[in-house]
Design a protein around this motif. Structure first.
Motif, PDB file in Angstrom:
ATOM      1  N   LYS A  20       0.816  -1.210   0.000  1.00 33.60           N
ATOM      2  CA  LYS A  20       0.000   0.000   0.000  1.00 33.60           C
ATOM      3  C   LYS A  20       0.854   1.266   0.000  1.00 33.60           C
ATOM      4  O   LYS A  20       0.358   2.352  -0.273  1.00 33.60           O
ATOM      5  CB  LYS A  20      -0.926   0.023   1.214  1.00 33.60           C
ATOM      6  N   ASP A  21       2.140   1.152   0.339  1.00 33.66           N
ATOM      7  CA  ASP A  21       3.029   2.314   0.459  1.00 33.66           C
ATOM      8  C   ASP A  21       4.316   2.039  -0.305  1.00 33.66           C
ATOM      9  O   ASP A  21       5.380   1.849   0.281  1.00 33.66           O
ATOM     10  CB  ASP A  21       3.318   2.588   1.940  1.00 33.66           C
ATOM     11  N   ARG A  22       4.224   2.010  -1.603  1.00 34.13           N
ATOM     12  CA  ARG A  22       5.360   1.620  -2.440  1.00 34.13           C
ATOM     13  C   ARG A  22       6.522   2.603  -2.390  1.00 34.13           C
ATOM     14  O   ARG A  22       7.638   2.253  -2.747  1.00 34.13           O
ATOM     15  CB  ARG A  22       4.898   1.407  -3.870  1.00 34.13           C
ATOM     16  N   GLN A  23       6.293   3.812  -1.959  1.00 34.77           N
ATOM     17  CA  GLN A  23       7.375   4.787  -1.808  1.00 34.77           C
ATOM     18  C   GLN A  23       7.884   4.830  -0.369  1.00 34.77           C
ATOM     19  O   GLN A  23       8.795   5.584  -0.052  1.00 34.77           O
ATOM     20  CB  GLN A  23       6.901   6.189  -2.225  1.00 34.77           C
ATOM     21  N   GLY A  24       7.297   4.022   0.495  1.00 33.42           N
ATOM     22  CA  GLY A  24       7.646   4.008   1.909  1.00 33.42           C
ATOM     23  C   GLY A  24       8.903   3.202   2.186  1.00 33.42           C
ATOM     24  O   GLY A  24       9.671   2.880   1.281  1.00 33.42           O
ATOM     25  N   PRO A  25       9.093   2.866   3.454  1.00 35.55           N
ATOM     26  CA  PRO A  25      10.305   2.154   3.858  1.00 35.55           C
ATOM     27  C   PRO A  25      10.413   0.759   3.262  1.00 35.55           C
ATOM     28  O   PRO A  25       9.410   0.109   2.986  1.00 35.55           O
ATOM     29  CB  PRO A  25      10.206   2.088   5.381  1.00 35.55           C
ATOM     30  N   VAL A  26      11.634   0.338   3.064  1.00 38.39           N
ATOM     31  CA  VAL A  26      11.957  -0.995   2.561  1.00 38.39           C
ATOM     32  C   VAL A  26      12.923  -1.621   3.560  1.00 38.39           C
ATOM     33  O   VAL A  26      13.831  -0.953   4.045  1.00 38.39           O
ATOM     34  CB  VAL A  26      12.609  -0.917   1.162  1.00 38.39           C
ATOM     35  N   VAL A  27      12.706  -2.879   3.874  1.00 34.16           N
ATOM     36  CA  VAL A  27      13.597  -3.601   4.776  1.00 34.16           C
ATOM     37  C   VAL A  27      14.261  -4.716   3.984  1.00 34.16           C
ATOM     38  O   VAL A  27      13.611  -5.407   3.203  1.00 34.16           O
ATOM     39  CB  VAL A  27      12.823  -4.194   5.976  1.00 34.16           C
ATOM     40  N   SER A  28      15.549  -4.888   4.182  1.00 40.86           N
ATOM     41  CA  SER A  28      16.301  -5.937   3.496  1.00 40.86           C
ATOM     42  C   SER A  28      16.852  -6.907   4.525  1.00 40.86           C
ATOM     43  O   SER A  28      17.398  -6.489   5.539  1.00 40.86           O
ATOM     44  CB  SER A  28      17.446  -5.303   2.696  1.00 40.86           C
ATOM     45  N   VAL A  29      16.680  -8.203   4.257  1.00 42.65           N
ATOM     46  CA  VAL A  29      17.222  -9.245   5.131  1.00 42.65           C
ATOM     47  C   VAL A  29      17.937 -10.276   4.267  1.00 42.65           C
ATOM     48  O   VAL A  29      17.629 -10.431   3.083  1.00 42.65           O
ATOM     49  CB  VAL A  29      16.124  -9.938   5.985  1.00 42.65           C
ATOM     50  N   GLY A  30      18.854 -10.992   4.864  1.00 43.66           N
ATOM     51  CA  GLY A  30      19.557 -12.055   4.155  1.00 43.66           C
ATOM     52  C   GLY A  30      18.642 -13.238   3.886  1.00 43.66           C
ATOM     53  O   GLY A  30      17.606 -13.411   4.529  1.00 43.66           O
ATOM     54  N   TRP A  31      19.033 -14.048   2.895  1.00 41.52           N
ATOM     55  CA  TRP A  31      18.231 -15.223   2.533  1.00 41.52           C
ATOM     56  C   TRP A  31      18.050 -16.183   3.700  1.00 41.52           C
ATOM     57  O   TRP A  31      16.978 -16.761   3.883  1.00 41.52           O
ATOM     58  CB  TRP A  31      18.865 -15.962   1.357  1.00 41.52           C
ATOM     59  N   ARG A  32      19.085 -16.373   4.488  1.00 39.36           N
ATOM     60  CA  ARG A  32      18.987 -17.303   5.625  1.00 39.36           C
ATOM     61  C   ARG A  32      17.930 -16.826   6.617  1.00 39.36           C
ATOM     62  O   ARG A  32      17.127 -17.617   7.110  1.00 39.36           O
ATOM     63  CB  ARG A  32      20.352 -17.426   6.296  1.00 39.36           C
ATOM     64  N   THR A  33      17.912 -15.532   6.902  1.00 33.19           N
ATOM     65  CA  THR A  33      16.908 -14.973   7.804  1.00 33.19           C
ATOM     66  C   THR A  33      15.516 -15.144   7.225  1.00 33.19           C
ATOM     67  O   THR A  33      14.578 -15.534   7.927  1.00 33.19           O
ATOM     68  CB  THR A  33      17.195 -13.483   8.060  1.00 33.19           C
ATOM     69  N   MET A  34      15.356 -14.876   5.942  1.00 35.25           N
ATOM     70  CA  MET A  34      14.053 -14.995   5.304  1.00 35.25           C
ATOM     71  C   MET A  34      13.562 -16.438   5.313  1.00 35.25           C
ATOM     72  O   MET A  34      12.395 -16.712   5.603  1.00 35.25           O
ATOM     73  CB  MET A  34      14.132 -14.472   3.860  1.00 35.25           C
ATOM     74  N   THR A  35      14.452 -17.375   5.021  1.00 33.61           N
ATOM     75  CA  THR A  35      14.091 -18.789   5.030  1.00 33.61           C
ATOM     76  C   THR A  35      13.662 -19.242   6.424  1.00 33.61           C
ATOM     77  O   THR A  35      12.671 -19.960   6.586  1.00 33.61           O
ATOM     78  CB  THR A  35      15.277 -19.642   4.537  1.00 33.61           C
ATOM     79  N   THR A  36      14.389 -18.800   7.446  1.00 31.73           N
ATOM     80  CA  THR A  36      14.042 -19.136   8.828  1.00 31.73           C
ATOM     81  C   THR A  36      12.685 -18.563   9.203  1.00 31.73           C
ATOM     82  O   THR A  36      11.851 -19.239   9.819  1.00 31.73           O
ATOM     83  CB  THR A  36      15.123 -18.618   9.795  1.00 31.73           C
ATOM     84  N   PHE A  37      12.438 -17.328   8.819  1.00 29.36           N
ATOM     85  CA  PHE A  37      11.169 -16.660   9.107  1.00 29.36           C
ATOM     86  C   PHE A  37      10.000 -17.391   8.443  1.00 29.36           C
ATOM     87  O   PHE A  37       9.000 -17.696   9.087  1.00 29.36           O
ATOM     88  CB  PHE A  37      11.242 -15.207   8.627  1.00 29.36           C
ATOM     89  N   VAL A  38      10.116 -17.704   7.167  1.00 30.58           N
ATOM     90  CA  VAL A  38       9.035 -18.389   6.442  1.00 30.58           C
ATOM     91  C   VAL A  38       8.797 -19.779   7.037  1.00 30.58           C
ATOM     92  O   VAL A  38       7.651 -20.203   7.207  1.00 30.58           O
ATOM     93  CB  VAL A  38       9.337 -18.455   4.928  1.00 30.58           C
TER      94      VAL A  38
END
Length: 78
Positions: free
Chosen positions: A47-65
């Motif tokens: 909904k806020d495409r010009q808003g903040p963006v967060v970047s995480v490493g693949w390992r963190t993303m895989t653990t989260f999912v």
């Protein structure tokens, strides 16, 4: 130890980023989009495409999912 999220501005310096939304997203607009950035994944509010963006490493993303899929995040619980 998990990677710490780093706020980043994606798409600067002429770089094109391909954002995508989950196929599970409903029509209510409450969605998160992600973009693959080599060694990391960028996330933003659709909904806020010009808003903040967060970047995480693949390992963190895989653990989260995996934690979400395994019911270890308390999603949907009051």
């Amino acid at each position: 130890m998990m990677d710490q999220p780093n706020p980043v501005r994606v798409g600067h310096k002429g770089a094109k980023v391909s954002w995508r939304k989950s196929s599970y997203s409903g029509s209510n607009g409450d969605c998160v989009e992600l973009a693959e950035l080599g060694n990391s994944v960028a996330l933003r509010d659709s909904k806020d495409r010009q808003g903040p963006v967060v970047s995480v490493g693949w390992r963190t993303m895989t653990t989260f999912v995996s934690a979400l899929k395994g019911g270890h995040m308390g999603a949907g619980q009051a």
